[in-house]
Design a protein around this motif. Structure first.
Motif, PDB file in Angstrom:
ATOM      1  N   SER A   1     -13.272  26.315  38.033  1.00 49.54           N
ATOM      2  CA  SER A   1     -13.879  27.073  36.783  1.00 49.54           C
ATOM      3  C   SER A   1     -15.019  26.420  36.221  1.00 49.54           C
ATOM      4  O   SER A   1     -15.469  25.071  36.809  1.00 49.54           O
ATOM      5  CB  SER A   1     -12.568  27.098  35.591  1.00 49.54           C
ATOM      6  N   SER A   2     -15.607  27.023  35.258  1.00 50.33           N
ATOM      7  CA  SER A   2     -16.616  26.513  34.464  1.00 50.33           C
ATOM      8  C   SER A   2     -16.642  25.047  34.095  1.00 50.33           C
ATOM      9  O   SER A   2     -16.976  24.166  33.856  1.00 50.33           O
ATOM     10  CB  SER A   2     -17.326  27.209  33.447  1.00 50.33           C
ATOM     11  N   GLU A   3     -15.285  25.097  33.221  1.00 45.69           N
ATOM     12  CA  GLU A   3     -14.575  24.069  32.641  1.00 45.69           C
ATOM     13  C   GLU A   3     -14.298  22.975  33.931  1.00 45.69           C
ATOM     14  O   GLU A   3     -14.725  21.735  33.633  1.00 45.69           O
ATOM     15  CB  GLU A   3     -13.194  24.262  32.009  1.00 45.69           C
ATOM     16  N   GLY A   4     -13.886  23.264  34.879  1.00 42.88           N
ATOM     17  CA  GLY A   4     -13.631  22.331  36.003  1.00 42.88           C
ATOM     18  C   GLY A   4     -14.874  21.956  36.606  1.00 42.88           C
ATOM     19  O   GLY A   4     -14.910  20.520  36.855  1.00 42.88           O
ATOM     20  N   THR A   5     -15.911  22.753  36.372  1.00 46.54           N
ATOM     21  CA  THR A   5     -17.217  21.946  36.950  1.00 46.54           C
ATOM     22  C   THR A   5     -17.804  20.916  36.020  1.00 46.54           C
ATOM     23  O   THR A   5     -18.332  19.997  36.497  1.00 46.54           O
ATOM     24  CB  THR A   5     -18.436  23.410  36.917  1.00 46.54           C
TER      25      THR A   5
ATOM     26  N   SER B   1     -30.437  19.234  36.522  1.00 48.70           N
ATOM     27  CA  SER B   1     -29.580  18.132  36.353  1.00 48.70           C
ATOM     28  C   SER B   1     -28.839  18.374  34.846  1.00 48.70           C
ATOM     29  O   SER B   1     -27.761  17.693  34.576  1.00 48.70           O
ATOM     30  CB  SER B   1     -30.458  16.933  35.972  1.00 48.70           C
ATOM     31  N   ALA B   2     -29.421  19.500  34.332  1.00 47.55           N
ATOM     32  CA  ALA B   2     -28.753  19.774  32.740  1.00 47.55           C
ATOM     33  C   ALA B   2     -27.870  21.213  32.944  1.00 47.55           C
ATOM     34  O   ALA B   2     -27.268  21.414  32.030  1.00 47.55           O
ATOM     35  CB  ALA B   2     -29.653  20.087  31.732  1.00 47.55           C
ATOM     36  N   GLN B   3     -27.632  21.616  34.360  1.00 48.37           N
ATOM     37  CA  GLN B   3     -26.942  22.688  34.480  1.00 48.37           C
ATOM     38  C   GLN B   3     -25.499  22.660  35.334  1.00 48.37           C
ATOM     39  O   GLN B   3     -25.357  21.686  35.876  1.00 48.37           O
ATOM     40  CB  GLN B   3     -27.738  23.826  35.006  1.00 48.37           C
ATOM     41  N   GLU B   4     -24.776  23.612  35.262  1.00 49.15           N
ATOM     42  CA  GLU B   4     -23.570  23.689  35.867  1.00 49.15           C
ATOM     43  C   GLU B   4     -23.931  23.653  37.462  1.00 49.15           C
ATOM     44  O   GLU B   4     -22.948  23.231  38.194  1.00 49.15           O
ATOM     45  CB  GLU B   4     -22.951  24.763  35.446  1.00 49.15           C
ATOM     46  N   GLY B   5     -25.087  23.875  37.896  1.00 44.67           N
ATOM     47  CA  GLY B   5     -25.188  23.947  39.362  1.00 44.67           C
ATOM     48  C   GLY B   5     -25.522  22.491  39.788  1.00 44.67           C
ATOM     49  O   GLY B   5     -25.978  22.457  41.106  1.00 44.67           O
ATOM     50  N   TYR B   6     -25.615  21.568  38.926  1.00 43.07           N
ATOM     51  CA  TYR B   6     -25.908  20.312  39.487  1.00 43.07           C
ATOM     52  C   TYR B   6     -25.280  19.723  40.895  1.00 43.07           C
ATOM     53  O   TYR B   6     -25.821  19.160  41.645  1.00 43.07           O
ATOM     54  CB  TYR B   6     -25.395  19.091  38.432  1.00 43.07           C
ATOM     55  N   LEU B   7     -23.739  19.997  40.828  1.00 41.51           N
ATOM     56  CA  LEU B   7     -23.249  19.330  42.231  1.00 41.51           C
ATOM     57  C   LEU B   7     -23.874  20.123  43.617  1.00 41.51           C
ATOM     58  O   LEU B   7     -24.103  19.294  44.277  1.00 41.51           O
ATOM     59  CB  LEU B   7     -21.782  19.756  42.090  1.00 41.51           C
ATOM     60  N   ARG B   8     -24.185  21.548  43.264  1.00 42.01           N
ATOM     61  CA  ARG B   8     -24.705  22.279  44.516  1.00 42.01           C
ATOM     62  C   ARG B   8     -26.387  21.518  44.536  1.00 42.01           C
ATOM     63  O   ARG B   8     -26.822  21.579  45.707  1.00 42.01           O
ATOM     64  CB  ARG B   8     -24.736  23.578  44.074  1.00 42.01           C
ATOM     65  N   TYR B   9     -26.991  21.272  43.556  1.00 42.42           N
ATOM     66  CA  TYR B   9     -28.323  20.732  43.444  1.00 42.42           C
ATOM     67  C   TYR B   9     -28.041  19.217  44.488  1.00 42.42           C
ATOM     68  O   TYR B   9     -29.104  18.979  45.151  1.00 42.42           O
ATOM     69  CB  TYR B   9     -28.854  20.375  42.259  1.00 42.42           C
ATOM     70  N   LEU B  10     -27.232  18.630  43.929  1.00 41.79           N
ATOM     71  CA  LEU B  10     -27.077  17.123  44.689  1.00 41.79           C
ATOM     72  C   LEU B  10     -27.018  17.531  46.246  1.00 41.79           C
ATOM     73  O   LEU B  10     -27.496  16.541  47.087  1.00 41.79           O
ATOM     74  CB  LEU B  10     -25.599  16.618  44.471  1.00 41.79           C
ATOM     75  N   GLN B  11     -26.471  18.430  46.754  1.00 38.16           N
ATOM     76  CA  GLN B  11     -26.227  18.760  48.220  1.00 38.16           C
ATOM     77  C   GLN B  11     -27.652  19.237  48.741  1.00 38.16           C
ATOM     78  O   GLN B  11     -28.062  18.682  49.689  1.00 38.16           O
ATOM     79  CB  GLN B  11     -25.251  19.862  48.275  1.00 38.16           C
ATOM     80  N   LEU B  12     -28.188  20.063  48.055  1.00 34.04           N
ATOM     81  CA  LEU B  12     -29.535  20.590  48.401  1.00 34.04           C
ATOM     82  C   LEU B  12     -30.578  19.464  48.376  1.00 34.04           C
ATOM     83  O   LEU B  12     -31.400  19.329  49.327  1.00 34.04           O
ATOM     84  CB  LEU B  12     -29.976  21.842  47.161  1.00 34.04           C
ATOM     85  N   ALA B  13     -30.396  18.428  47.410  1.00 33.86           N
ATOM     86  CA  ALA B  13     -31.418  17.429  47.231  1.00 33.86           C
ATOM     87  C   ALA B  13     -31.371  16.345  48.451  1.00 33.86           C
ATOM     88  O   ALA B  13     -32.103  15.642  48.831  1.00 33.86           O
ATOM     89  CB  ALA B  13     -31.134  16.696  45.995  1.00 33.86           C
ATOM     90  N   ARG B  14     -30.296  16.561  49.453  1.00 31.59           N
ATOM     91  CA  ARG B  14     -30.235  15.913  50.610  1.00 31.59           C
ATOM     92  C   ARG B  14     -31.264  16.103  51.658  1.00 31.59           C
ATOM     93  O   ARG B  14     -31.690  15.221  52.508  1.00 31.59           O
ATOM     94  CB  ARG B  14     -28.691  15.978  51.266  1.00 31.59           C
TER      95      ARG B  14
END
Lengths: 440, 196
Positions: free
Chosen positions: A17-21, B99-112
């Protein structure tokens, strides 16, 4: 399983979820080992997705590429200048991470307008690619809940939500069409099997499409209506519970999605469709202006006449002098026509010079062969020749002015002293007739 | 051309057919290379939807630029370069805001991609993964197959396996970790390597 593993597991299983993210991000923040763990397992997940990719992905890809490269419509179905209905595009498949579905559901709650472009492969390799031609400050695209600042030249992807200030321009490469956001707007881009689709959630979008070659067509969908066009220039606005389609060029067919009502909207006309299914068609431009309200230059002056509209009219009592300018707004490029309520008692007092935006002045004969002492509506015309049976009289034809989007003026300059002008109607409807028009 | 002939035709032969007007021949290349491209892109891109779009974009762009392609060169590296360029464009755009968004984790992967601009890791790891999968116990392989190939919902799978969904998720997480470690070991032992 600890909290980190639980969130990581959800992330990999597309169930976060967004919260989980946010929580997973907090747990990984400043912890390179955990960041590595997330990335490495996501990479394994990606390899497994590729390794076990179902056959249907290949079939879907081949089908999409065939449609993209070859087009789907046949030349027989779509001829230049002829309207053709096409099927509503298939909805996007549910995104694996379930985000797009939420977005589509939100989009469905507001007016949705889709523009589908079909391409027809004709031996060349031109294809449609949507990109920003112009991205003013504040333009952004959001993908998978991530907001990116937009820049000119950036290619748009399926699922992108575009936040566009007025003046943002999207172009479709390989297809001479431009989409200009007229007001601050929000739209979701979708790539369907049929081409490019724009869901306009709010705001206004002006579309300029060149006349479409055989086999290529352009369509607009809303929750209320399906619009099909072939090569035209139109403006779509979505607000509240109403969609509005303004047509500058060409012809647009609008039908409700139940197929129970339809209307052809011609150039110069505007159609408003409400959620309740009401169709209201009216001229794109229809301005009534009292002559005395125009910007006047002496010796053009306001005079009184009880039979004139509002009891007043204008005239120049000096030949070849004085001016009246009537200002109007065009919401998009269109052809406009002018009607004038005039009085021309004598052939010596029956003409002005008329032009658009202080240019292209031509003699406007007010009542050639119809001189009398009454007020009458007459279309602003232009001399096209002389009558055979009586070469003293000119033949006149209704004059059309091509205007771009923006503010314009129709100018009347004094020619024959005593020519009288009471009111003006400026319209984009070529078939418009003032209510009290005298048959000519 | 028969199906067999299509399978054995070289890239240059297929490209020559396309050049002479047989646009259907392009699908031979699509069928030949989409899987490899998917592997590379999936390694860096967490969204399977986005991966499919990148694949489509790459094939479309390659088709548009075919006139500029030297047909004597292998097609796949060129196609891969197009796809990676698109991915790198995306990475550049992400850097400023992610870095300020929820997509940060996906960004980390892309940044590889920054550390592996030619995506060689993806190819090497895919080879290693295949070897690791071959050694996986059948019941564990079946879990992955059901989950990834058939896209079955986890709760449905868990029900069939008479497990709690949470227990199945734990097994999946352990499987992924085991595969990651197996891949790392194989690469360290020099058993990876890129496919041609």
């Amino acid at each position: 399983m600890d909290r980190f593993d639980a969130y990581l597991s959800d992330y990999l299983d597309d169930e976060l979820s967004s919260e989980g993210t946010r929580e997973l991000r907090r747990l990984t923040g400043g912890a390179p080992d955990r960041q590595n763990e997330v990335v490495e397992l996501a990479q394994v997940d990606g390899l497994l997705r590729a390794r076990f990719a179902p056959d249907r992905l290949e079939q879907d890809l081949v089908r999409r590429l065939r449609l993209c490269l070859e087009g789907q419509a046949s030349a027989a179905d779509t001829q230049a200048g002829v309207m053709t209905r096409i099927r509503r595009p298939a909805r996007q498949p549910r995104a694996r991470r379930g985000l797009r579905l939420q977005r589509m559901a939100a989009a469905a709650a507001v007016v949705v307008i889709c523009i589908i472009l079909l391409t027809w492969f004709r031996g060349d390799t031109r294809l449609i690619v949507a990109r920003f031609e112009n991205a003013p400050a504040g333009t952004s695209r959001e993908y998978d809940h991530t907001v990116y600042e937009a820049a000119a030249g950036m290619i748009l992807r399926s699922g992108d939500r575009v936040k566009a200030p007025a003046g943002t321009v999207l172009v479709l490469e390989g297809e001479p069409s431009r989409c200009t956001f007229q007001t601050a707007s929000s739209a979701v881009m979708r790539i369907t099997n049929q081409g490019v689709c724009i869901d306009l959630e709010n705001g206004g979008l002006e579309v300029e499409a060149a006349v479409q070659p055989a086999g290529r067509c352009l369509a607009v969908l809303t929750p209320e209506v399906e619009v099909t066009v072939v090569g035209t220039h139109f403006l779509v606005r979505a607000s509240g519970r109403e969609s509005k389609v303004d047509v500058g060029e060409g012809v647009v067919r609008v039908a409700d999605l139940q197929g129970s009502r339809s209307a052809d909207v011609k150039a110069g006309m505007s159609l408003a469709v409400t959620r309740e299914g009401d169709f209201r068609q009216q001229p794109l431009i229809l301005e009534f202006m009292e002559a005395e309200a125009a910007d006047l230059q002496a010796p053009m002056q306001v005079l009184a006449d009880a039979e004139a509209s509002g009891g007043r009219y204008i005239a120049s009592l000096t030949g070849e002098a004085g001016r009246a300018a009537f200002r109007f707004e065009a919401p998009l490029a269109a052809s406009v026509y002018v009607w004038a309520r005039i009085k021309a008692p004598l052939s010596e007092a029956d003409s002005f010079y008329a032009g658009l935006d202080s240019r292209d002045e031509m003699i406007f004969d007010l009542a050639e062969g119809r001189w009398n002492d009454t007020w009458q509506w007459t279309p602003l015309g232009v001399r096209t020749g002389k009558q055979k049976q009586d070469p003293f009289y000119y033949i006149t034809a209704k004059r059309m002015f091509a205007v771009g989007r923006g503010t314009h003026t129709i100018d009347f300059r004094g020619r024959e002293a005593g020519s009288r002008l009471d009111a003006v109607i400026i319209t984009s409807n070529p078939d418009f007739l003032p209510a009290d028009t005298v048959e000519q | 051309m028969t199906e067999r002939a299509e399978q054995t035709a070289s890239d240059a032969e297929v490209l020559e057919r396309i050049r002479s007007g047989d646009r259907d021949a392009y699908m031979i290349l699509v069928q030949r290379y989409h899987s490899r491209l998917r592997s590379v892109l999936s390694f860096y891109c967490a969204s399977s939807t986005a991966v499919e779009e990148y694949i489509q974009d790459a094939f479309v762009q390659a088709y548009v630029k075919l006139d500029r392609f030297d047909r004597q060169r292998p097609f796949l590296p060129w196609l891969k370069a197009i796809a990676l360029n698109n991915l790198k464009d995306e990475l550049r755009r992400c850097k400023a805001v992610s870095s300020a968004q929820e997509g940060y984790l996906r960004y980390l992967q892309l940044a590889r991609l920054d550390q592996d601009p030619d995506a060689l890791q993806a190819e090497a790891r895919l080879n290693a993964l295949d070897a690791c999968l071959e050694r996986l116990p059948r019941n564990q392989y079946e879990i992955l197959h059901e989950c990834y190939s058939r896209s079955r919902p986890l709760n449905e799978m868990a029900q069939q396996m008479q497990l709690k969904t949470s227990a199945l998720k734990v097994r999946l997480l352990r499987l992924r970790r085991a595969l990651r470690d197996c891949i790392a070991l194989r690469l360290a032992a020099g058993e990876g390597g890129t496919r041609g």
